[in-house]
Design an enzyme around this catalytic site. Structure first.
Site, short mmCIF file in Angstrom:
data_model
loop_
_atom_site.label_atom_id
_atom_site.label_comp_id
_atom_site.label_asym_id
_atom_site.label_seq_id
_atom_site.Cartn_x
_atom_site.Cartn_y
_atom_site.Cartn_z
N LYS A 214 -18.52 -5.61 8.10
CA LYS A 214 -17.28 -6.37 8.27
C LYS A 214 -16.60 -5.95 9.56
CE LYS A 214 -15.17 -7.73 3.96
NZ LYS A 214 -14.11 -7.39 3.00
N HIS B 36 0.84 -1.20 0.00
CA HIS B 36 0.00 0.00 0.00
C HIS B 36 0.88 1.26 0.00
CE1 HIS B 36 -3.16 -2.56 2.26
NE2 HIS B 36 -3.64 -2.36 1.03
N ARG C 111 -1.76 -5.96 -8.60
CA ARG C 111 -0.76 -6.98 -8.28
C ARG C 111 -0.65 -8.02 -9.37
NH1 ARG C 111 -3.58 -8.12 -2.63
NH2 ARG C 111 -5.25 -8.14 -4.15
#
Length: 159
Positions: free
Chosen positions: A41, A17, A90
């Site tokens: 969450k 990050h 990624r």
């Protein structure tokens, strides 16, 4: 002033990050790190803890602002006059999902998304993997900033 946002849950923030945020901070005058609030969450770190950790590890950049947000990212962008979202990719698997999000965001508001290829050193890295490895006692010291490692170890000792 050129502004961009790097959104995510950052639970916790990783070196991957930080690589994206750092690179964005060199390209834009002001970079917002938008910490997503998802009430459905339960994160390892509370939102305020994440905000504090991110502020501390990005303080050296000088042009990074850290805020929480709940709702549509394009609304966050509109409220702050941010025309660009910066996302790290990624792998090809990230691209499929991120492209759909980028097209939706552009269609809703005209906000552009810029994809930045992740440094190969971090191509496998995610907050979820960091948490899982750390939970089982694995060494993640090379994957997160020292301050985050300390907070992570402390949190896992409590749980």
């Amino acid at each position: 002033m050129r502004r961009a946002v790097c959104p995510g849950s950052f639970d916790p923030i990783t070196n991957g990050h930080l690589d994206i945020i750092s690179r964005a901070s060199r390209l834009y005058d002001e970079v917002y790190v938008a910490v997503m609030i998802n009430k459905s969450k339960k994160g390892l770190f509370e939102v305020d803890e994440r905000l504090d950790l991110i502020r501390q590890v990005t303080a050296e950049y000088g042009n990074v602002r850290v805020e929480a947000f709940h709702g549509l990212l394009v609304d966050f962008c509109k409220q702050r006059d941010i025309p660009a979202i910066v996302k790290g990719l990624r792998a090809v698997s990230d691209f499929d999902y991120e492209l759909q999000m980028a097209q939706m965001n552009n269609g809703l508001s005209g906000v552009e998304t810029l994809f930045v290829p992740t440094n190969p050193t971090y191509s496998f890295l995610s907050s979820s993997l960091v948490k899982e490895v750390a939970t089982w006692g694995g060494d993640v010291s090379h994957l997160v900033p020292p301050l985050v490692l300390e907070a992570l170890n402390e949190r896992l000792r409590k749980d």
